[in-house]
Design an enzyme around this catalytic site. Structure first.
Site, PDB file in Angstrom:
ATOM      1  N   LYS A  23       8.853  27.286  29.473  1.00  0.00           N
ATOM      2  CA  LYS A  23       9.636  27.327  28.224  1.00  0.00           C
ATOM      3  C   LYS A  23      10.852  28.228  28.394  1.00  0.00           C
ATOM      4  O   LYS A  23      10.882  29.104  29.266  1.00  0.00           O
ATOM      5  CB  LYS A  23       8.796  27.819  27.042  1.00  0.00           C
ATOM      6  CG  LYS A  23       8.124  29.201  27.215  1.00  0.00           C
ATOM      7  CD  LYS A  23       8.973  30.419  26.874  1.00  0.00           C
ATOM      8  CE  LYS A  23       8.207  31.735  27.056  1.00  0.00           C
ATOM      9  NZ  LYS A  23       9.058  32.918  27.215  1.00  0.00           N
ATOM     10  N   ASP A 150       2.264  34.042  23.972  1.00  0.00           N
ATOM     11  CA  ASP A 150       2.983  32.771  24.154  1.00  0.00           C
ATOM     12  C   ASP A 150       2.043  31.579  24.322  1.00  0.00           C
ATOM     13  O   ASP A 150       2.495  30.436  24.327  1.00  0.00           O
ATOM     14  CB  ASP A 150       3.863  32.834  25.426  1.00  0.00           C
ATOM     15  CG  ASP A 150       5.050  33.765  25.258  1.00  0.00           C
ATOM     16  OD1 ASP A 150       5.317  34.205  24.119  1.00  0.00           O
ATOM     17  OD2 ASP A 150       5.711  34.050  26.278  1.00  0.00           O
TER      18      ASP A 150
END
Ligand code: C5P
Length: 303
Positions: A23, A150
């Protein structure tokens, strides 16, 4: 949402192979320090098509085992997030057999690209599929959050605004498909150390106007995005400060750091520009330069 989707490469009884995409944090504002030692954030996560490849096989009569190729791990195998995810899943479903996990690490650890977190989310999804027992969504989210801030994002992937520790997620479904130039320096950074050096600054950048700018493909608006950890990371690692300065001077694109670093990215309008920008920065000391786009888990639903 869980497997199967575009992450799944192949599958046979008791075994599954697939992709764990990284990401970018297209925006990251630090709002406050929390009493639990974490920081309150507003961030925009965006899943990209640079991915680790993972194979996971149920191995009854054996022990959990991890083998890694590619970029070296930054922790002992037993502390690796993929094996911790196996143990977390077994904490919920005690009948889950031992597992052999093989990872081709294409996402270097300690670069702010979430490779370890994505590996962990992939393992949770894979074990749900292989064992035929899927934790209820809330439970899955709790398992993910306990592994790292995350990890919950990678359960659904795509693009999302993250608040709280980064684990309170609001999906963004209607973004144009951007192209990014990604630079992976040869050094890594510790997330905890970078957060330890952050200065809280006012006025805070507003995540909603940043997302609106992206929806309108407003290049100036998105160039004004922020990563509040960038200055802290440059204090911790002066080589990063020099690299950012060189990139900003020598290339036409606006460069930012992702997560707590060390990777840097520039959002550009098309592939041609991406390749030009990649050539501009390639000689400036970064170990690897890639051109990446969003990872599309569900192509038929894509924009
Ligand atoms: O959640 P995760 O294990 O990835 O966090 C690693 C470290 O990063 C935490 O121990 C904390 O020091 C810092 N962190 C933070 N605020 C967040 C996320 C991480 O301070 N929202």
């Amino acid at each position: 949402m869980s497997l199967p989707d575009a992450r799944l490469l192949d599958e046979s009884p008791g075994r599954l192979r697939g992709l764990a995409p990284g990401k970018l944090n297209l925006f990251l504002e630090v709002i406050a320090r929390r009493p639990d030692g974490y920081h309150e954030l507003s961030t925009v996560f965006h899943e990209i098509d640079l991915a680790d490849e993972i194979e996971i096989a149920l191995a009854p009569d054996s022990d959990d085992h991890l083998a890694c190729l590619g970029h070296p791990l930054d922790v002992a195998p037993a502390d690796n997030l993929a094996l911790r995810a196996v143990r977390a899943f077994r904490g919920w479903n005690a009948t889950c057999p031992p597992c052999h996990v093989r990872i081709m690490k294409r996402i270097p650890p300690g670069t702010g690209l979430g490779g370890g977190s994505s590996d962990a989310a992939f393992v949770l999804d894979a074990l749900a599929r292989l064992t035929g027992s899927t934790p209820p969504m809330e439970q899955m989210h709790r398992l993910a959050r306990d592994l790292g801030s995350d990890v919950p994002f990678f359960l659904a992937g795509g693009s999302a605004v993250g608040r709280g520790r980064g684990d309170e997620l609001e999906p963004i479904t209607d973004l144009p498909r951007f192209t990014f130039v990604l630079a992976l320096p040869a050094f890594s950074l510790s997330t905890a150390t970078v957060y330890g050096h952050v200065d809280l600054i006012e006025p805070r950048a507003d995540v909603s106007s940043f997302v609106e700018g992206m929806r309108r493909r407003d290049a100036r608006g998105t160039a004004n995005g922020v990563n509040r950890l960038e200055r802290a990371a440059c204090v911790v690692e002066p080589r990063l400060a020099r690299l950012l300065e060189d990139f900003r001077r020598r290339s036409e694109a606006a460069w930012r750091m992702t997560g707590s670093g060390s990777a840097l990215f520039a959002m550009v309008s098309n592939r041609e520009m991406a390749e030009r920008v990649a050539r501009q920065v390639a000689p400036l000391g970064s170990a690897e330069v890639h051109v990446v786009r969003v990872f599309v888990r569900h192509p038929l639903e894509g924009t």
